[in-house]
Structure formats: structure tokens, C-alpha cells
Design a protein around this motif. Structure first.
Motif, PDB file in Angstrom:
ATOM      1  N   GLY A 154     -15.614 -62.159  31.201  1.00  0.00           N
ATOM      2  CA  GLY A 154     -15.373 -62.648  32.553  1.00  0.00           C
ATOM      3  C   GLY A 154     -15.459 -64.158  32.674  1.00  0.00           C
ATOM      4  O   GLY A 154     -15.328 -64.707  33.770  1.00  0.00           O
ATOM      5  N   LYS A 155     -15.651 -64.829  31.544  1.00  0.00           N
ATOM      6  CA  LYS A 155     -15.726 -66.287  31.593  1.00  0.00           C
ATOM      7  C   LYS A 155     -14.337 -66.863  31.880  1.00  0.00           C
ATOM      8  O   LYS A 155     -13.335 -66.388  31.344  1.00  0.00           O
ATOM      9  CB  LYS A 155     -16.250 -66.843  30.272  1.00  0.00           C
ATOM     10  CG  LYS A 155     -17.713 -66.505  30.008  1.00  0.00           C
ATOM     11  CD  LYS A 155     -18.197 -67.136  28.710  1.00  0.00           C
ATOM     12  CE  LYS A 155     -19.668 -66.827  28.474  1.00  0.00           C
ATOM     13  NZ  LYS A 155     -20.161 -67.436  27.203  1.00  0.00           N
ATOM     14  N   PRO A 156     -14.259 -67.891  32.722  1.00  0.00           N
ATOM     15  CA  PRO A 156     -12.951 -68.470  33.031  1.00  0.00           C
ATOM     16  C   PRO A 156     -12.352 -69.183  31.829  1.00  0.00           C
ATOM     17  O   PRO A 156     -13.069 -69.639  30.927  1.00  0.00           O
ATOM     18  CB  PRO A 156     -13.266 -69.461  34.152  1.00  0.00           C
ATOM     19  CG  PRO A 156     -14.712 -69.804  33.979  1.00  0.00           C
ATOM     20  CD  PRO A 156     -15.360 -68.557  33.445  1.00  0.00           C
ATOM     21  N   ILE A 157     -11.032 -69.265  31.841  1.00  0.00           N
ATOM     22  CA  ILE A 157     -10.320 -69.991  30.799  1.00  0.00           C
ATOM     23  C   ILE A 157     -10.359 -71.476  31.142  1.00  0.00           C
ATOM     24  O   ILE A 157      -9.928 -71.899  32.219  1.00  0.00           O
ATOM     25  CB  ILE A 157      -8.851 -69.528  30.715  1.00  0.00           C
ATOM     26  CG1 ILE A 157      -8.767 -68.014  30.508  1.00  0.00           C
ATOM     27  CG2 ILE A 157      -8.109 -70.287  29.621  1.00  0.00           C
ATOM     28  CD1 ILE A 157      -9.347 -67.528  29.219  1.00  0.00           C
ATOM     29  N   GLN A 158     -10.904 -72.275  30.245  1.00  0.00           N
ATOM     30  CA  GLN A 158     -10.930 -73.720  30.467  1.00  0.00           C
ATOM     31  C   GLN A 158      -9.561 -74.299  30.122  1.00  0.00           C
ATOM     32  O   GLN A 158      -8.965 -73.935  29.110  1.00  0.00           O
ATOM     33  CB  GLN A 158     -12.014 -74.366  29.604  1.00  0.00           C
ATOM     34  CG  GLN A 158     -13.427 -73.860  29.917  1.00  0.00           C
ATOM     35  CD  GLN A 158     -13.836 -74.092  31.353  1.00  0.00           C
ATOM     36  OE1 GLN A 158     -13.643 -75.175  31.903  1.00  0.00           O
ATOM     37  NE2 GLN A 158     -14.410 -73.067  31.979  1.00  0.00           N
ATOM     38  N   GLN A 159      -9.071 -75.174  30.974  1.00  0.00           N
ATOM     39  CA  GLN A 159      -7.738 -75.724  30.744  1.00  0.00           C
ATOM     40  C   GLN A 159      -7.736 -77.241  30.886  1.00  0.00           C
ATOM     41  O   GLN A 159      -8.493 -77.815  31.656  1.00  0.00           O
ATOM     42  CB  GLN A 159      -6.726 -75.083  31.683  1.00  0.00           C
ATOM     43  CG  GLN A 159      -7.110 -75.059  33.140  1.00  0.00           C
ATOM     44  CD  GLN A 159      -6.137 -74.255  33.977  1.00  0.00           C
ATOM     45  OE1 GLN A 159      -5.223 -73.611  33.468  1.00  0.00           O
ATOM     46  NE2 GLN A 159      -6.299 -74.301  35.294  1.00  0.00           N
ATOM     47  N   LYS A 160      -6.830 -77.843  30.133  1.00  0.00           N
ATOM     48  CA  LYS A 160      -6.728 -79.305  30.079  1.00  0.00           C
ATOM     49  C   LYS A 160      -5.398 -79.745  30.672  1.00  0.00           C
ATOM     50  O   LYS A 160      -4.374 -79.086  30.499  1.00  0.00           O
ATOM     51  CB  LYS A 160      -6.843 -79.765  28.617  1.00  0.00           C
ATOM     52  CG  LYS A 160      -6.789 -81.277  28.435  1.00  0.00           C
ATOM     53  CD  LYS A 160      -7.019 -81.661  26.976  1.00  0.00           C
ATOM     54  CE  LYS A 160      -5.879 -81.226  26.088  1.00  0.00           C
ATOM     55  NZ  LYS A 160      -6.009 -81.735  24.698  1.00  0.00           N
TER      56      LYS A 160
END
Length: 447
Positions: free
Chosen positions: A414-420
Motif C-alpha cells: 500500500g506504499k505510494p509510488i514515488q515519482q520524479k
């Protein structure tokens, strides 16, 4: 407006609920000063006991499946606040209008201001860009979710408030989250489709393939940016994806179009690792036949916390929907954005205090600084004046897989996807300087 009138104004939407990260049609404009120093004739819609807000949404037309349920959630959050006594002793009234996914957005705004004398206009429609200039000229604040144009980000347009903050990339800028999610699902060759009538959608698709896909080590295999707005006849792009050998595709369009593509790929025997939909998360989709038939390669992108997380904010959201709107199940994009818009409007009015004016509403909306979107944000968004025109260099989003007809957090943690944030060197430099890129186009025609 009372609850019964709200229900009369609401329309029963189509089955496929969705979210939409498309249809951005942009125009730049300057700002005349908003409001006055105290409640006066210029600040209509405010009395000692009430505040009247106008609310516009697409209950019908090509964009209906985007936000047709927005009014229910907007009113639910308002009703909870009114049950506590309102804002600084004033009860909030809502007058809603359906813009029919068309130029009626402008006439709806004009009616709300000139005939209904609202204090401010909350515009949840993808066609909000048609109204903001007129509202600015008539010194009436507008609040939207920030995805229908870069005009929210332009300095001088401070009276146009975005509940999405200063975080929506346009032009040669994009986040690499969609590409990361497809890679995590095992895809290697990527396709993307976009509505040709939405110029920023086209730009977003192109920037995804030009910058984000290569950034994470994937192969940009197929791009089609000429899909008709709201189309369900998608045979040609499905064959294009198949012939290109793509095993991952990003679909930032309306749910009806996205599901049609997913079904077409399945019917043509295309082995996909990821069919990533920017729209479609919601109970209406789960209740549709497609939810029972589509494979686990079907993935949904969600910028807000999905209710499957079951934290305090998502529980409050669902409790409000159940109590005040008689809505149960998984909320769709329109419900999320409607609820967050109501929460942001309430927060701005609360911060403005008893001496509520239009200018105080605008100033207070920006003065919140970091806004948590009713606790539903993946991370707080910047709504400050100082952040206008500056897209954050990092962000996050959630993904959910379709498993046995239900949404399952992806990854399961359930951890969010980190995005750049990625893009052309010129666009990245301009973004650091707070210089938003603008694009102008016309509204998609109603069928």
C-alpha cells in the motif's frame, strides 16, 4: 439550497465511474483586483447567517463519466460542516448547475453570478477553463481541481484557486510515476493513447514517451494522440498497440474509453503486463461486467489515498458519503475531487474569519500553504502564491490492481509510488523559475 434540491439537480451517471487526468484546455489571462475590504454589495452571496456557493459539474455529456458524482460528495462535506454550525457561524448553501460537458460552463457561471448572486464558483468540470476569464473580469473567485489548464498557475490569476495545488505538470514536463508502475508490473515496451482534442493531454502523452519511459529504462513503442474525446470505438489503436509489440499501455482518458481499450486488447489476445488507467477507480466500475472479465494486468492510478488503505481520512470520507449522500462502496474520481473542493473551500473560509470577503477568501486559500486535501493527499500540495508556476520536483501516487473483481493495492504494502519530475532541460529550468508553460485549444465538441 437544501438537500432535496441538491438531489433534484443531481443526475444518475453512467455505470463506469472514473477519474480523469486529461482534457486540459488552456488560456492565459491577467487578473483584476478581487473583492473589497469588507462585506459589501461587491461581495454578494454572504449574509450574517449564510454563504452561497455555486457548483458546476458535468452531469451529462461527453465528460459525465468524469465527475457526474461530484455534487454528492461536495454536498456531503458541506453538510457535515453545516451540522457543526457552519463556517464562523454561517451556514453554507449550494446552488448547482450541469454544464452538459460543453460551452454551457460559461453560461452556468454567468447565471450563478448574475442571477443566483453566489459568493464564489466552484467548478469541477473539465470545461472550467471556459469560465475563468469571465469570472476574473467580474471579480468573482473560482475554485477548481487544477487539471483543466495551466491558467491556475499563472501569476496574476491568484483568484483562481486550485485544490490540486501547484503540482500539475504540462507541456514538456511530466512525472515518471506511470512509467515506474508499468515497469513494476513487468512491462518493457510501452504505448500511450490520448484525446486529440485535449492539447495538454497530447503533450502529456508525448512527454511521457519522450522523457519518463526512457528515464526508467523502458522502450517507447507506440503513441496515438488522435483518439476522439469519449470514444468507445477503439479498434484501430488496439491493433496499433498489438502490432507495435507493446506489453504496457498508459490510458489517461475517460473510463469508458479506457475500458474499451482494455477489453479490445483482451479480445485480440494481446498479452499485456500492464494496462494502466488514469481513470476508472470506483464502485461503478466494480459493479460493471468489465470488472469480472478483465485480467489482473488491469491497473488503476489514483492520486488520492484509496479507501483500501482504511486510514482515518478515508474512513471519514466514506462515513460522510454514507451519512449525507447515502453512497456506499468505493468512491470514484468525481467524488474525491468534489469532496476535496468542498473541504478546501471550507478551509479558506474558516481562515478568512468572520469578516468574509472575496479577497479574504482568495488570500486565505493561498495562505494555507501546504494543503492536505481533507487528509486524502498522497502528500500535501502547495497552494501558496509563492508556489505558482512551480511544479514540485517529486510527488507520489497510488496504484491498484484488479484482482478477482476487486481493487487490490499495488504493491500490496500500500506504499505510494514515488515519482520524479522529468522533461526537457528548457522546461525544467523554466519550472524552477516559476514560469508555467501554457497551451491554448478549443473545447471538444459534444456528440
Amino acid at each position: 439550497m437544501g438537500g432535496s434540491e441538491v438531489r433534484r439537480n443531481s443526475r444518475r451517471g453512467v455505470r463506469l465511474g472514473l477519474s480523469l487526468t486529461v482534457a486540459a484546455l488552456l488560456v492565459g489571462v491577467g487578473l483584476t483586483t478581487v473583492g473589497a475590504a469588507s462585506v459589501s454589495a461587491a461581495d454578494e452571496g454572504v449574509t450574517g447567517k449564510t454563504i452561497t456557493l455555486g457548483f458546476i459539474y458535468p452531469a451529462t455529456g461527453v465528460a459525465a463519466s468524469i465527475s457526474q458524482n461530484g455534487l454528492k460528495a461536495f454536498q456531503a462535506r458541506i453538510d457535515r460542516e453545516n451540522a457543526k454550525g457552519g463556517v464562523n457561524g454561517r451556514t453554507i448553501k449550494v446552488i448547482s448547475r450541469d454544464d452538459a460537458s460543453s460551452g454551457a460552463n460559461l453560461t452556468a457561471s454567468q447565471d450563478l453570478v448574475e442571477n443566483q448572486h453566489v459568493f464564489a464558483v466552484v467548478n469541477e468540470s473539465p470545461f472550467a477553463f471556459l469560465s475563468y476569464r469571465w469570472l476574473l473580469d467580474h471579480k468573482v473567485p473560482m475554485m477548481g481541481n487544477g487539471v483543466d489548464g495551466t491558467y491556475y498557475q499563472q501569476k496574476g490569476n491568484e483568484a483562481i484557486l486550485s485544490s490540486g495545488g501547484n503540482g500539475n505538470p504540462f507541456g514538456d514536463l511530466t512525472y515518471d510515476g506511470a512509467a515506474r508502475i508499468m515497469k513494476l508490473a513487468g512491462a518493457k515496451k510501452i504505448g500511450v493513447l490520448a484525446y486529440g482534442a485535449a492539447s495538454s493531454s497530447v503533450a502529456s502523452a508525448k512527454s511521457l514517451m519522450t522523457y519518463a519511459v526512457p528515464e526508467v529504462g523502458l522502450d517507447p513503442a507506440y503513441t496515438n494522440t488522435s483518439i476522439d474525446f469519449g470514444a468507445s470505438d477503439v479498434g484501430a489503436p488496439v491493433l496499433g498497440i498489438k502490432n507495435a509489440g507493446a506489453d504496457g499501455v498508459y490510458l489517461p482518458m475517460a473510463a469508458a474509453t479506457n475500458v474499451a481499450v482494455a477489453q479490445g486488447l483482451q479480445q485480440n489476445g494481446v498479452d499485456m503486463k500492464a494496462v494502466l488507467m488514469g481513470t476508472g477507480y470506483g464502485q461503478d466500475f466494480l459493479d460493471s461486467p468489465a470488472a469480472k472479465a478483465l485480467p489482473a494486468s488491469t491497473i488503476f492510478l489514483n492520486g488520492y489515498k484509496p479507501v483500501e488503505l482504511k486510514d482515518a481520512a478515508t474512513k471519514q470520507f466514506q462515513a460522510d458519503l454514507k451519512k449525507y449522500a447515502k453512497v456506499t462502496g468505493v468512491p470514484d474520481y468525481g467524488m474525491y475531487t468534489g469532496y476535496v473542493l468542498a473541504d478546501y473551500a471550507i478551509a479558506a473560509m474558516q481562515k478568512a474569519g468572520k469578516d468574509l470577503t472575496r479577497q479574504a477568501f482568495v488570500d486565505s486559500g493561498h495562505a494555507i500553504g501546504q494543503y492536505d486535501q481533507a487528509g486524502l493527499a498522497c502528500q500535501p500540495v502547495d497552494v501558496s502564491v509563492g508556489g505558482l508556476g512551480k511544479v514540485p520536483s517529486t510527488s507520489c501516487a497510488y496504484a491498484l490492481k484488479l484482482v478477482d473483481g476487486k481493487f487490490q493495492l499495488f504493491p500490496k504494502s500500500g506504499k505510494p509510488i514515488q515519482q520524479k519530475l522529468v522533461g526537457s532541460p528548457a522546461a525544467l529550468t523554466a519550472n524552477k523559475a516559476g514560469e508555467a508553460v501554457t497551451t491554448t485549444t478549443a473545447a471538444p465538441a459534444s456528440p
